[in-house]
Design a protein around this motif. Structure first.
Motif, mmCIF file in Angstrom:
data_model
loop_
_atom_site.group_PDB
_atom_site.id
_atom_site.type_symbol
_atom_site.label_atom_id
_atom_site.label_comp_id
_atom_site.label_asym_id
_atom_site.label_seq_id
_atom_site.Cartn_x
_atom_site.Cartn_y
_atom_site.Cartn_z
ATOM 1 N N LEU A 103 0.833 -1.202 0.000
ATOM 2 C CA LEU A 103 0.000 0.000 0.000
ATOM 3 C C LEU A 103 0.866 1.249 0.000
ATOM 4 C CD1 LEU A 103 -2.732 1.530 0.387
ATOM 5 C CD2 LEU A 103 -2.331 1.300 2.851
ATOM 6 N N VAL A 104 1.883 1.275 0.856
ATOM 7 C CA VAL A 104 2.787 2.420 0.909
ATOM 8 C C VAL A 104 3.457 2.618 -0.453
ATOM 9 C CG1 VAL A 104 4.848 3.391 2.004
ATOM 10 C CG2 VAL A 104 3.184 2.113 3.380
ATOM 11 N N GLU A 105 3.848 1.529 -1.067
ATOM 12 C CA GLU A 105 4.508 1.608 -2.374
ATOM 13 C C GLU A 105 3.567 2.188 -3.423
ATOM 14 O OE1 GLU A 105 7.431 -1.172 -5.118
ATOM 15 O OE2 GLU A 105 6.200 -2.078 -3.539
ATOM 16 N N ARG A 106 2.312 1.759 -3.417
ATOM 17 C CA ARG A 106 1.327 2.295 -4.382
ATOM 18 C C ARG A 106 1.110 3.788 -4.154
ATOM 19 N NH1 ARG A 106 -1.510 -2.389 -3.071
ATOM 20 N NH2 ARG A 106 -3.091 -1.217 -1.904
ATOM 21 N N ILE A 107 1.057 4.188 -2.907
ATOM 22 C CA ILE A 107 0.852 5.604 -2.585
ATOM 23 C C ILE A 107 2.027 6.440 -3.084
ATOM 24 C CG2 ILE A 107 0.852 7.238 -0.645
ATOM 25 C CD1 ILE A 107 -0.938 5.200 0.847
ATOM 26 N N LEU A 108 3.226 6.010 -2.782
ATOM 27 C CA LEU A 108 4.411 6.789 -3.146
ATOM 28 C C LEU A 108 4.673 6.769 -4.647
ATOM 29 C CD1 LEU A 108 6.898 5.954 -0.255
ATOM 30 C CD2 LEU A 108 5.197 7.777 -0.399
ATOM 31 N N ASN A 109 4.181 5.757 -5.345
ATOM 32 C CA ASN A 109 4.378 5.660 -6.787
ATOM 33 C C ASN A 109 3.290 6.351 -7.597
ATOM 34 O OD1 ASN A 109 6.753 4.187 -6.568
ATOM 35 N ND2 ASN A 109 5.746 2.197 -6.702
ATOM 36 N N TYR A 110 2.361 6.985 -6.931
ATOM 37 C CA TYR A 110 1.280 7.678 -7.634
ATOM 38 C C TYR A 110 1.863 8.800 -8.491
ATOM 39 C CZ TYR A 110 -3.127 10.221 -8.323
ATOM 40 O OH TYR A 110 -4.222 10.855 -8.864
ATOM 41 N N GLU A 111 1.585 8.765 -9.768
ATOM 42 C CA GLU A 111 2.229 9.675 -10.717
ATOM 43 C C GLU A 111 1.423 10.959 -10.889
ATOM 44 O OE1 GLU A 111 3.149 7.654 -14.317
ATOM 45 O OE2 GLU A 111 4.429 6.174 -13.338
ATOM 46 N N ASN A 112 1.544 11.826 -9.912
ATOM 47 C CA ASN A 112 0.910 13.141 -9.989
ATOM 48 C C ASN A 112 1.718 14.079 -9.105
ATOM 49 O OD1 ASN A 112 -0.825 15.443 -9.713
ATOM 50 N ND2 ASN A 112 -2.578 14.162 -10.257
ATOM 51 N N ASN A 113 2.276 15.131 -9.685
ATOM 52 C CA ASN A 113 3.145 16.018 -8.900
ATOM 53 C C ASN A 113 2.417 17.200 -8.291
ATOM 54 O OD1 ASN A 113 2.716 17.610 -11.145
ATOM 55 N ND2 ASN A 113 4.867 18.187 -11.409
ATOM 56 N N ASN A 114 1.085 17.234 -8.404
ATOM 57 C CA ASN A 114 0.308 18.254 -7.698
ATOM 58 C C ASN A 114 0.138 17.799 -6.252
ATOM 59 O OD1 ASN A 114 -2.535 19.210 -6.641
ATOM 60 N ND2 ASN A 114 -1.892 20.718 -8.166
ATOM 61 N N LEU A 115 0.580 18.633 -5.319
ATOM 62 C CA LEU A 115 0.578 18.238 -3.907
ATOM 63 C C LEU A 115 -0.810 17.838 -3.422
ATOM 64 C CD1 LEU A 115 1.972 17.951 -1.154
ATOM 65 C CD2 LEU A 115 1.634 20.415 -0.824
ATOM 66 N N ALA A 116 -1.818 18.635 -3.716
ATOM 67 C CA ALA A 116 -3.167 18.360 -3.232
ATOM 68 C C ALA A 116 -3.708 17.056 -3.814
ATOM 69 C CB ALA A 116 -4.100 19.522 -3.573
ATOM 70 N N GLN A 117 -3.486 16.834 -5.088
ATOM 71 C CA GLN A 117 -4.002 15.620 -5.718
ATOM 72 C C GLN A 117 -3.268 14.375 -5.230
ATOM 73 O OE1 GLN A 117 -4.477 16.023 -10.009
ATOM 74 N NE2 GLN A 117 -4.961 18.181 -9.783
ATOM 75 N N PHE A 118 -1.961 14.493 -5.018
ATOM 76 C CA PHE A 118 -1.197 13.375 -4.460
ATOM 77 C C PHE A 118 -1.706 13.020 -3.063
ATOM 78 C CE2 PHE A 118 2.230 11.584 -1.968
ATOM 79 C CZ PHE A 118 2.819 10.663 -2.817
ATOM 80 N N LEU A 119 -1.905 14.032 -2.222
ATOM 81 C CA LEU A 119 -2.348 13.774 -0.854
ATOM 82 C C LEU A 119 -3.785 13.267 -0.812
ATOM 83 C CD1 LEU A 119 -0.766 16.852 0.975
ATOM 84 C CD2 LEU A 119 0.070 14.482 0.935
ATOM 85 N N THR A 120 -4.638 13.781 -1.686
ATOM 86 C CA THR A 120 -6.019 13.298 -1.749
ATOM 87 C C THR A 120 -6.047 11.826 -2.139
ATOM 88 O OG1 THR A 120 -6.925 15.476 -2.283
ATOM 89 C CG2 THR A 120 -8.245 13.572 -2.916
ATOM 90 N N HIS A 121 -5.222 11.447 -3.096
ATOM 91 C CA HIS A 121 -5.156 10.050 -3.517
ATOM 92 C C HIS A 121 -4.742 9.152 -2.358
ATOM 93 C CE1 HIS A 121 -2.792 6.558 -4.996
ATOM 94 N NE2 HIS A 121 -3.840 6.402 -5.766
ATOM 95 N N GLN A 122 -3.710 9.559 -1.578
ATOM 96 C CA GLN A 122 -3.265 8.691 -0.486
ATOM 97 C C GLN A 122 -4.272 8.640 0.655
ATOM 98 O OE1 GLN A 122 -0.945 10.055 2.597
ATOM 99 N NE2 GLN A 122 -2.236 11.850 2.349
ATOM 100 N N ILE A 123 -5.013 9.726 0.877
ATOM 101 C CA ILE A 123 -6.067 9.687 1.903
ATOM 102 C C ILE A 123 -7.164 8.715 1.493
ATOM 103 C CG2 ILE A 123 -7.928 11.046 2.950
ATOM 104 C CD1 ILE A 123 -5.915 13.432 2.912
ATOM 105 N N GLN A 124 -7.565 8.760 0.230
ATOM 106 C CA GLN A 124 -8.598 7.841 -0.247
ATOM 107 C C GLN A 124 -8.098 6.394 -0.211
ATOM 108 O OE1 GLN A 124 -12.060 8.766 -1.609
ATOM 109 N NE2 GLN A 124 -11.957 6.716 -0.682
#
Length: 233
Positions: A103-124
């Motif tokens: 799970l941590v690996e999937r979160i950190l590998n999320y390919e979006n460099n917008n801070l808000a969108q990256f954090l929203t993805h990991q919260i979801q």
């Protein structure tokens, strides 16, 4: 009763953040407010060599004069592999390591460099992992009320959501006027986290670490009591 909670997006936030999700029907990610330097938006603590240590998401030109959803994350080669290695080294002997590390690996590998969108993805992603069914809404995408400030904006979001209860963390008590919420027909509540000790890698229990610490030690099967360990003020 329909309950709303509103909070800035944080990196891998501690258990109290998830208690807000558990307690609410709608969780609003407050992503179009100003970034806070040296807060928890882009960093958190895990247990490294028996001591709390920071993991940090490096940002490009971050400033308290810019909104969270206007900030970019540094290129992944500067941090992604190093952060994952830190988590892996810290928790490779934890009982739920094999369950949580992917799970941590999937979160950190999320390919979006917008801070808000990256954090929203990991919260979801984390909410889904823990079985939280709360509806998650980024404030920048829905309410159209960025011209309002502070308490008035919170009240407007509650009205738009048809909320009868607004829930905030204990530290937010000084930010709100109970009479304003009462006049709007909204029950104002605050959550006081009651840290529930669990076995960690350290010699003594260290509370308020990233949710990754909790999940590594108790997993999805044991997370329920920790999510529920809070009182209303």
């Amino acid at each position: 009763m329909s309950a709303v909670a509103i909070m800035q997006p944080y990196l891998l936030p501690y258990i109290g953040y998830w208690q807000l999700l558990l307690a609410s029907d709608c969780f609003v990610i407050y992503d179009d407010v100003n970034y806070i330097n040296r807060g928890w938006i882009n960093r958190n603590r895990i247990l490294i060599n028996d001591e709390p240590g920071l993991i940090t998401l490096p940002l490009l030109r971050a400033s308290q004069n810019r909104k969270i959803n206007e900030i970019k994350i540094a290129p992944t080669e500067q941090w992604q592999r190093r952060m994952l290695a830190s988590v892996e080294m810290a928790y490779r002997k934890a009982p739920c390591f094999d369950q949580v590390l992917p799970l941590v690996e999937r979160i950190l590998n999320y390919e979006n460099n917008n801070l808000a969108q990256f954090l929203t993805h990991q919260i979801q992603a984390l909410a889904n992992f823990m079985g939280l069914k709360t509806r998650i809404v980024p404030s920048s995408q829905v309410y159209g009320n960025a011209h309002l400030t502070a308490q008035e904006r919170i009240l407007d979001i509650c009205r738009q959501e048809g909320a009868t209860r607004y829930i905030n963390a204990q530290g937010g008590q000084s930010l709100y006027q109970p009479s304003a919420f009462a006049n709007a027909g909204i029950d104002l509540k605050f959550i006081a986290m009651q840290p529930l000790p669990y076995r960690q890698r350290g010699k003594a229990f260290t509370p308020y670490l990233s949710i990754i610490d909790t999940l590594m030690e108790v997993g999805t099967e044991g997370i329920g009591p920790h999510l529920a360990a809070y009182d209303y003020l």
